[in-house]
Write an enzyme that holds these catalytic residues in place. Structure first.
Site, PDB file in Angstrom:
ATOM      1  N   LYS A  13       1.143   0.238 -67.694  1.00  0.00           N
ATOM      2  CA  LYS A  13       0.714   1.562 -68.125  1.00  0.00           C
ATOM      3  C   LYS A  13       1.297   2.613 -67.128  1.00  0.00           C
ATOM      4  O   LYS A  13       1.946   3.751 -67.670  1.00  0.00           O
ATOM      5  CB  LYS A  13      -0.663   1.917 -68.123  1.00  0.00           C
ATOM      6  CG  LYS A  13      -1.770   0.877 -68.952  1.00  0.00           C
ATOM      7  CD  LYS A  13      -3.037   1.253 -69.219  1.00  0.00           C
ATOM      8  CE  LYS A  13      -3.899   1.141 -67.890  1.00  0.00           C
ATOM      9  NZ  LYS A  13      -3.919  -0.286 -67.448  1.00  0.00           N
ATOM     10  N   ARG A  88     -11.960   4.135 -70.335  1.00  0.00           N
ATOM     11  CA  ARG A  88     -11.847   2.875 -70.076  1.00  0.00           C
ATOM     12  C   ARG A  88     -13.078   2.007 -70.686  1.00  0.00           C
ATOM     13  O   ARG A  88     -13.236   0.974 -70.749  1.00  0.00           O
ATOM     14  CB  ARG A  88     -12.013   2.575 -68.587  1.00  0.00           C
ATOM     15  CG  ARG A  88     -10.997   1.636 -68.096  1.00  0.00           C
ATOM     16  CD  ARG A  88     -10.526   2.046 -66.819  1.00  0.00           C
ATOM     17  NE  ARG A  88      -9.973   0.522 -65.958  1.00  0.00           N
ATOM     18  CZ  ARG A  88      -8.787   0.983 -65.363  1.00  0.00           C
ATOM     19  NH1 ARG A  88      -8.454   2.220 -65.277  1.00  0.00           N
ATOM     20  NH2 ARG A  88      -8.350   0.130 -64.537  1.00  0.00           N
ATOM     21  N   ARG A 123       3.476  -6.640 -57.971  1.00  0.00           N
ATOM     22  CA  ARG A 123       3.364  -5.430 -57.889  1.00  0.00           C
ATOM     23  C   ARG A 123       3.424  -4.678 -56.467  1.00  0.00           C
ATOM     24  O   ARG A 123       2.605  -5.320 -55.592  1.00  0.00           O
ATOM     25  CB  ARG A 123       2.197  -4.694 -58.633  1.00  0.00           C
ATOM     26  CG  ARG A 123       1.985  -3.541 -58.529  1.00  0.00           C
ATOM     27  CD  ARG A 123       1.078  -2.952 -59.796  1.00  0.00           C
ATOM     28  NE  ARG A 123      -0.241  -3.338 -59.895  1.00  0.00           N
ATOM     29  CZ  ARG A 123      -0.831  -2.694 -60.779  1.00  0.00           C
ATOM     30  NH1 ARG A 123      -0.495  -2.077 -61.843  1.00  0.00           N
ATOM     31  NH2 ARG A 123      -2.124  -3.075 -60.558  1.00  0.00           N
ATOM     32  N   ARG A 156      -1.790  -3.406 -53.701  1.00  0.00           N
ATOM     33  CA  ARG A 156      -3.082  -2.854 -53.844  1.00  0.00           C
ATOM     34  C   ARG A 156      -4.087  -4.250 -53.506  1.00  0.00           C
ATOM     35  O   ARG A 156      -4.049  -5.233 -53.823  1.00  0.00           O
ATOM     36  CB  ARG A 156      -3.395  -2.418 -55.158  1.00  0.00           C
ATOM     37  CG  ARG A 156      -2.641  -1.138 -55.320  1.00  0.00           C
ATOM     38  CD  ARG A 156      -2.728  -0.906 -56.939  1.00  0.00           C
ATOM     39  NE  ARG A 156      -3.891  -1.052 -57.530  1.00  0.00           N
ATOM     40  CZ  ARG A 156      -3.997  -0.531 -58.907  1.00  0.00           C
ATOM     41  NH1 ARG A 156      -3.028   0.234 -59.424  1.00  0.00           N
ATOM     42  NH2 ARG A 156      -5.305  -0.935 -59.593  1.00  0.00           N
ATOM     43  N   ARG A 167     -10.733  -8.117 -63.102  1.00  0.00           N
ATOM     44  CA  ARG A 167     -10.307  -7.118 -63.647  1.00  0.00           C
ATOM     45  C   ARG A 167      -9.935  -7.304 -65.317  1.00  0.00           C
ATOM     46  O   ARG A 167     -10.237  -6.492 -66.169  1.00  0.00           O
ATOM     47  CB  ARG A 167      -9.166  -6.430 -62.981  1.00  0.00           C
ATOM     48  CG  ARG A 167      -9.708  -5.691 -61.760  1.00  0.00           C
ATOM     49  CD  ARG A 167      -8.636  -5.238 -60.861  1.00  0.00           C
ATOM     50  NE  ARG A 167      -8.088  -4.121 -61.268  1.00  0.00           N
ATOM     51  CZ  ARG A 167      -6.701  -3.746 -60.926  1.00  0.00           C
ATOM     52  NH1 ARG A 167      -6.144  -4.545 -60.413  1.00  0.00           N
ATOM     53  NH2 ARG A 167      -6.160  -2.587 -61.440  1.00  0.00           N
TER      54      ARG A 167
HETATM   55  P1  AMP Z   1      -6.200   1.533 -62.088  1.00  0.00           P
HETATM   56  O1  AMP Z   1      -5.345   1.997 -61.162  1.00  0.00           O
HETATM   57  O2  AMP Z   1      -5.935   2.351 -63.607  1.00  0.00           O
HETATM   58  O3  AMP Z   1      -5.780  -0.042 -62.507  1.00  0.00           O
HETATM   59  O4  AMP Z   1      -7.562   1.765 -61.735  1.00  0.00           O
HETATM   60  C1  AMP Z   1      -8.080   0.926 -60.595  1.00  0.00           C
HETATM   61  C2  AMP Z   1      -9.522   0.982 -60.437  1.00  0.00           C
HETATM   62  O5  AMP Z   1      -9.894   2.448 -60.255  1.00  0.00           O
HETATM   63  C3  AMP Z   1     -10.162   0.190 -61.359  1.00  0.00           C
HETATM   64  O6  AMP Z   1     -10.125  -1.259 -61.501  1.00  0.00           O
HETATM   65  C4  AMP Z   1     -11.593   1.035 -61.243  1.00  0.00           C
HETATM   66  O7  AMP Z   1     -12.270   0.316 -60.333  1.00  0.00           O
HETATM   67  C5  AMP Z   1     -11.396   2.416 -60.905  1.00  0.00           C
HETATM   68  N1  AMP Z   1     -11.029   3.228 -62.393  1.00  0.00           N
HETATM   69  C6  AMP Z   1      -9.818   3.907 -62.655  1.00  0.00           C
HETATM   70  N2  AMP Z   1     -10.138   4.514 -63.702  1.00  0.00           N
HETATM   71  C7  AMP Z   1     -11.514   4.401 -64.030  1.00  0.00           C
HETATM   72  C8  AMP Z   1     -11.989   4.668 -65.098  1.00  0.00           C
HETATM   73  N3  AMP Z   1     -11.599   5.543 -66.224  1.00  0.00           N
HETATM   74  N4  AMP Z   1     -13.495   4.144 -65.225  1.00  0.00           N
HETATM   75  C9  AMP Z   1     -14.028   3.409 -64.292  1.00  0.00           C
HETATM   76  N5  AMP Z   1     -13.206   3.024 -63.216  1.00  0.00           N
HETATM   77  C10 AMP Z   1     -12.146   3.358 -63.090  1.00  0.00           C
END
Ligand code: AMP
Length: 212
Positions: A13, A88, A123, A156, A167
């Site tokens: 994404k 999400r 990554r 990360r 996840r």
């Molecule tokens: P990402 O970089 O989008 O994979 O997000 C990393 C982490 O941020 C996720 O595993 C969640 O812990 C948190 N996070 C990001 N976006 C959301 C969302 N829309 N709702 C809840 N948690 C989020």
């Protein structure tokens, strides 16, 4: 054009958002990047989010919705935006809708779990600007250094193998239902994500009725 990128963690994404944003000249709103920035700068939001993010769990919906609403009200979002990582779950989608936030298209990057688990180990991300790289498929020009801002790249915390598995489970349990939700609204575009970055980008633009 207001777009949403859906897909499992590691589906690509962030990378696709970057190339779409260049073509469409609209900003990327990544809740993950906003939260990581909040952690880095030790804000109240960052403090609330850190432990949840490190273990691969969602941060509370209210926090996400108020963060996104505020960001989308900025002038640079007037001509459209790309949401990466939000909504999400169903309640976030409904909350955004009830605030009058609507999307033109929702792109779901389809990638199998096994492929993602393999991909996530490579990554590397920039802790300063949020740019995302991969050691084999999207390597930075200088090893370990961000192409965009020159910062040293990092792995990360939530890309650890066990956290990735968790996840993915959370994605299947909570996020995947959004596909049906947006399919019923006639907005869903399924894109096969297990291909090169360029092929996936081309397909996304084609599905939006645009050519590069
Ligand atoms: P990402 O970089 O989008 O994979 O997000 C990393 C982490 O941020 C996720 O595993 C969640 O812990 C948190 N996070 C990001 N976006 C959301 C969302 N829309 N709702 C809840 N948690 C989020």
């Amino acid at each position: 054009m207001n777009l949403v990128l859906l897909g499992a963690p590691g589906a690509g994404k962030g990378t696709q958002a970057e190339s779409l944003a260049k073509v469409l000249r609209i900003p990327i709103i990544s809740t993950g990047n906003m939260l990581r920035e909040a952690i880095r700068t030790e804000t109240e939001t960052g403090k609330q989010a850190k432990a949840l993010m490190d273990t691969g769990n969602f941060v509370p919906d209210e926090l996400i919705i108020s963060m996104v609403r505020e960001r989308l009200s900025a002038p640079d979002c007037r001509g459209g935006y790309i949401l990466d990582g939000v909504p999400r779950n169903l309640s976030q989608a409904q909350a955004l809708e009830s605030c009058g936030i609507h999307f033109d298209a929702v792109i779901s990057l389809e990638v199998a779990d096994a492929f993602i688990e393999a991909r996530m180990t490579g990554r590397r991300v920039c802790p300063a600007c949020g740019a995302s790289f991969h050691i084999s498929s999207h390597s930075p020009k200088r090893e370990g250094v961000c192409d965009v801002c020159g910062e040293r790249l990092v792995i990360r915390t939530d890309d650890a193998p066990e956290t990735v598995k968790h996840r993915l489970t959370v994605y299947h349990e909570q996020t995947e239902a959004l596909k049906d939700y947006y399919r019923r609204q006639g907005k869903l575009h399924l894109i096969a994500g297990e291909r090169s970055i360029e092929e996936v980008s081309r397909d996304i633009l084609k599905s939006l009725g645009m050519k590069r």
